[in-house]
Write an enzyme that holds these catalytic residues in place. Structure first.
Site, PDB file in Angstrom:
ATOM      1  N   TYR A   1      11.333  -5.522  18.975  1.00 53.10           N
ATOM      2  CA  TYR A   1      11.584  -6.668  18.091  1.00 53.10           C
ATOM      3  C   TYR A   1      12.618  -7.603  18.734  1.00 53.10           C
ATOM      4  CZ  TYR A   1      12.585  -9.258  13.787  1.00 53.10           C
ATOM      5  OH  TYR A   1      12.750 -10.253  12.858  1.00 53.10           O
TER       6      TYR A   1
ATOM      7  N   TYR B   1      19.825 -19.647  11.755  1.00 50.44           N
ATOM      8  CA  TYR B   1      18.976 -18.531  11.321  1.00 50.44           C
ATOM      9  C   TYR B   1      19.367 -17.290  12.115  1.00 50.44           C
ATOM     10  CZ  TYR B   1      14.332 -16.378  10.269  1.00 50.44           C
ATOM     11  OH  TYR B   1      13.291 -15.581   9.853  1.00 50.44           O
TER      12      TYR B   1
ATOM     13  N   TRP C   1       2.430 -16.234  15.613  1.00 46.76           N
ATOM     14  CA  TRP C   1       3.649 -15.423  15.704  1.00 46.76           C
ATOM     15  C   TRP C   1       3.526 -14.176  14.832  1.00 46.76           C
ATOM     16  CZ3 TRP C   1       7.580 -14.899  18.862  1.00 46.76           C
ATOM     17  CH2 TRP C   1       8.696 -14.169  18.444  1.00 46.76           C
ATOM     18  N   TRP C   2       3.028 -14.358  13.618  1.00 42.31           N
ATOM     19  CA  TRP C   2       2.851 -13.206  12.738  1.00 42.31           C
ATOM     20  C   TRP C   2       1.920 -12.180  13.367  1.00 42.31           C
ATOM     21  CZ3 TRP C   2       1.877 -16.243   7.584  1.00 42.31           C
ATOM     22  CH2 TRP C   2       3.100 -16.756   7.112  1.00 42.31           C
TER      23      TRP C   2
ATOM     24  N   HIS D   1      12.079 -11.522  20.157  1.00 43.37           N
ATOM     25  CA  HIS D   1      12.882 -12.637  19.659  1.00 43.37           C
ATOM     26  C   HIS D   1      13.747 -13.256  20.759  1.00 43.37           C
ATOM     27  CE1 HIS D   1      11.453 -11.517  15.711  1.00 43.37           C
ATOM     28  NE2 HIS D   1      11.924 -12.666  15.290  1.00 43.37           N
TER      29      HIS D   1
END
Length: 104
Positions: A18, A41, A76-77, A22
């Site tokens: 993950y 964010y 992206w999902w 990112h």
């Protein structure tokens, strides 16, 4: 501006992957998020529960509700779906959090 916080959940053993994904976030996704009114964010991980805690600022006139229709967001999902809990359309299961305390 409004501060918005929510949780998501990783599959066990996927923290490094993950983070890697990112660290290599797509520039077009960053642009899309900024255009939707999102800034500052951050995502944090509780390593014991695998829960991700996300917090961001969004403009009062944000368009976050339109992000699911974006081809970039859908890609992206799909890219992230194998390492976290998702809905059938690959959207991460994201649970909004209720503000309870703030010290400024």
């Amino acid at each position: 501006m409004e501060k918005y916080a929510f949780t998501m959940k990783l599959h066990a053993g996927q923290a490094a992957e993950y983070k890697r994904r990112h660290d290599e976030i797509w520039p077009e996704l960053v642009t899309l998020l900024k255009q939707a009114g999102i800034s500052d964010y951050s995502i944090y991980l509780d390593e014991q529960s695998h829960v991700l805690f996300a917090v961001l600022w969004r403009r009062d006139d944000h368009t976050m509700d339109q992000l699911p229709q974006s081809e970039i967001m859908q890609r992206w999902w799909s890219h992230m779906a194998d390492i976290m809990e998702t809905l059938p359309n690959n959207e991460p299961v994201a649970l909004p959090l209720q503000p309870m305390f703030h010290l400024s």
